[in-house]
Design a protein around this motif. Structure first.
Motif, mmCIF file in Angstrom:
data_model
loop_
_atom_site.group_PDB
_atom_site.id
_atom_site.type_symbol
_atom_site.label_atom_id
_atom_site.label_comp_id
_atom_site.label_asym_id
_atom_site.label_seq_id
_atom_site.Cartn_x
_atom_site.Cartn_y
_atom_site.Cartn_z
ATOM 1 N N ASP A 288 -17.205 -16.180 1.358
ATOM 2 C CA ASP A 288 -17.751 -17.059 2.408
ATOM 3 C C ASP A 288 -18.407 -16.286 3.549
ATOM 4 O O ASP A 288 -18.873 -16.875 4.523
ATOM 5 N N SER A 311 -19.130 -20.118 -4.155
ATOM 6 C CA SER A 311 -19.603 -20.257 -2.780
ATOM 7 C C SER A 311 -21.089 -20.591 -2.742
ATOM 8 O O SER A 311 -21.527 -21.460 -1.972
ATOM 9 N N TYR A 312 -21.867 -19.918 -3.581
ATOM 10 C CA TYR A 312 -23.303 -20.205 -3.636
ATOM 11 C C TYR A 312 -23.555 -21.634 -4.126
ATOM 12 O O TYR A 312 -24.455 -22.315 -3.636
ATOM 13 N N ALA A 314 -21.547 -24.167 -3.773
ATOM 14 C CA ALA A 314 -21.161 -25.062 -2.672
ATOM 15 C C ALA A 314 -22.249 -25.140 -1.613
ATOM 16 O O ALA A 314 -22.386 -26.164 -0.919
ATOM 17 N N ASP A 315 -23.028 -24.065 -1.495
ATOM 18 C CA ASP A 315 -24.130 -24.045 -0.522
ATOM 19 C C ASP A 315 -25.404 -24.700 -1.062
ATOM 20 O O ASP A 315 -26.430 -24.704 -0.379
ATOM 21 N N GLY A 316 -25.340 -25.167 -2.317
ATOM 22 C CA GLY A 316 -26.479 -25.910 -2.849
ATOM 23 C C GLY A 316 -27.232 -25.270 -3.995
ATOM 24 O O GLY A 316 -28.170 -25.859 -4.530
#
Length: 485
Positions: A288, A311-312, A314-316
């Motif tokens: 994160d 994480s990537y 989750a960021d779209g």
């Protein structure tokens, strides 16, 4: 693969605990290296049997172990031999549980753990010269699994991968202008990756710019990772190449400089460095962006990678985009160099190589197994070139096989060079090593706490006090081994 069938026919007809590695029993006679093992492994391959294998938790969770046993079971289906997950804690105590019939037939562990079992004759000496991997693994790795009994050497484990601390960092968290501001020697490698002085400076700057973010983060509590800083300045574990526990060397040389480096690095962190908090949360915090860098071992690469991919996403990012970004931005590399003085604020310091505590993980066979021949066949199969390459692909390990390491290149090859140069100090293969951890944790915990104490409350204010602390730590280890045993 057919050669493994032939190999497995080198076998045991009868077995007792007295045949295990160690200093007790009949296997200490006039036999040369391997002769006892060869006399044990001299029968027929057992058929229609099930062997229980205790594997590393990460290998299980990442799916490698399932692939391994599926491939082995297919290869040995004609003999009715089936390998299964032992479904036991990876830190099972074979010495206490094995005699009562509770324990695996084959176990995967670090050399220091396996060789503790060897001294109690809980694992078997192996005819390693008959294994396919024997000539492919360097002597330094085999040495981690050797025990000497009355002048005779026996090998009680088969190396799979070399373990040592590696630096993990996020390339996409570097400053956009890092080539102008953090590449003084213009070699296209960020300065903070090359030496701890620049890592310290970068960590201070990153935290000042955003109090919620940090540069380098690692639990000082973790003796395995912290002790390497002591070794870099002349410290060691035991004397006589880690065979003499009467000589405890954590305070030797100028090891207090290593403690000073750790103290300075702790000052750029938060209080999570005092215990094992950073060790457990590093995967998510690197993913994160809270942490820029940390230390871990090669076999945890897949865990860092998976966290970063998630994480990537989750960021779209799409799954494919996330995987490509993670491959590009998650970097595992060797350790930065250290200032010879130990002072991380010194300008243009003379640099020395970092040393680290390392180990060799491998397979051993329990003395309590009823199917030693099938176990040997499994170990030979699991240490084959094909399976070691698959293990690397799945987990990111540094293979002990030189042919695999050479073909992989990069860090796997570099780790062999560091091992040969003595920069990776293998954990002692004697039972006394179990006594270093608690006193070590006590010292490193206190050292970390100093970073958050007032000046008046600090326990280690200078090099002399750090030297005294390391001496006290060494004395506690000595007492634990001899006085309190």
């Amino acid at each position: 693969m057919k050669r493994k069938v032939a190999m497995a026919l080198v076998a045991i007809m009868a077995l007792s605990v007295l045949n295990g590695c160690g200093s007790e029993g009949d296997n200490s006679g006039s036999a040369s290296e391997g002769s006892t093992a060869n006399s044990i492994f001299s029968g027929e391959l057992e058929e229609n049997v099930t062997i229980q294998v205790l594997e590393n938790d990460t290998a299980i969770s990442k799916g490698y172990f399932e692939q391994l046993i599926e491939a082995f079971n297919k290869e040995y289906e004609q003999y009715g031999i089936t390998a299964v997950d032992a479904n036991m804690d990876q830190y099972l105590d074979l010495a206490n549980d094995g005699p009562y019939g509770y324990g695996p037939d084959v176990l995967y562990q670090a050399n220091d753990v396996i060789m503790q079992y060897a001294q109690g004759k809980h694992i078997l000496p192996l005819p390693v010269e008959e294994l396919d991997c024997y000539s492919k693994i360097p002597k330094t790795a085999w040495q981690a699994y050797k025990v000497s009994v009355e002048g005779n050497d026996y090998t009680c484990g088969v190396p799979v991968n070399v373990q040592a601390p590696m630096l993990y960092y996020r390339k996409d968290l570097l400053p956009e202008d890092w080539k102008e501001t953090w590449d003084n020697n213009t070699n296209d490698v960020p300065d903070m990756i090359e030496d701890w002085k620049n890592m310290y400076d970068f960590s201070v700057q990153r935290h000042q710019e955003n109090p919620e973010q940090f540069g380098y983060m690692k639990s000082l509590f973790d003796v395995y990772f912290s002790s390497g800083f002591l070794f870099s300045y002349g410290g060691y574990i035991f004397g006589d190449n880690n065979t003499n526990p009467e000589d405890i060397g954590f305070a030797a040389g100028e090891s207090e400089k290593g403690a000073w480096v750790l103290s300075q690095l702790a000052s750029t962190m938060n209080e999570d460095c005092i215990d094992d908090t950073i060790t457990t949360n590093a995967y998510s915090k690197l993913a994160d962006g809270t942490y820029f860098a940390t230390l871990s071992t090669p076999d945890t690469y897949s865990t860092f990678y998976d966290e970063l991919v998630n994480s990537y996403v989750a960021d779209g990012a799409s799954q494919e985009e996330a995987e490509e970004k993670a491959k590009e931005n998650l970097v595992m590399t060797g350790l930065p160099q250290l200032p010879e003085s130990g002072n991380l604020t010194e300008e243009n310091p003379k640099l020395v190589d970092s040393k680290s505590m390392g180990g060799v993980n491998g397979y051993a066979i329990s003395s309590y197994t009823k199917y030693p021949n099938a176990c040997l066949a499994f170990v030979d199969f699991a240490t084959s070139y094909e399976m070691i390459m698959l293990r690397n692909e799945t987990l990111g390990i540094a293979p002990a096989r030189e042919d695999a390491a050479s073909d992989l290149g990069g860090l796997s090859k570099d780790m062999f060079e560091e091992l040969d140069k003595g920069n990776i100090v293998l954990m002692p293969s004697i039972k006394e090593v179990s006594q270093i951890w608690t006193p070590g944790q006590t010292f490193f915990t206190d050292l970390a706490k100093d970073a958050f104490r007032s000046e008046a409350e600090k326990k280690y204010k200078d090099l002399d006090s750090m030297k005294a602390g390391l001496t006290d730590m060494s004395n506690q280890i000595h007492d634990a081994i001899y006085t309190l045993e």
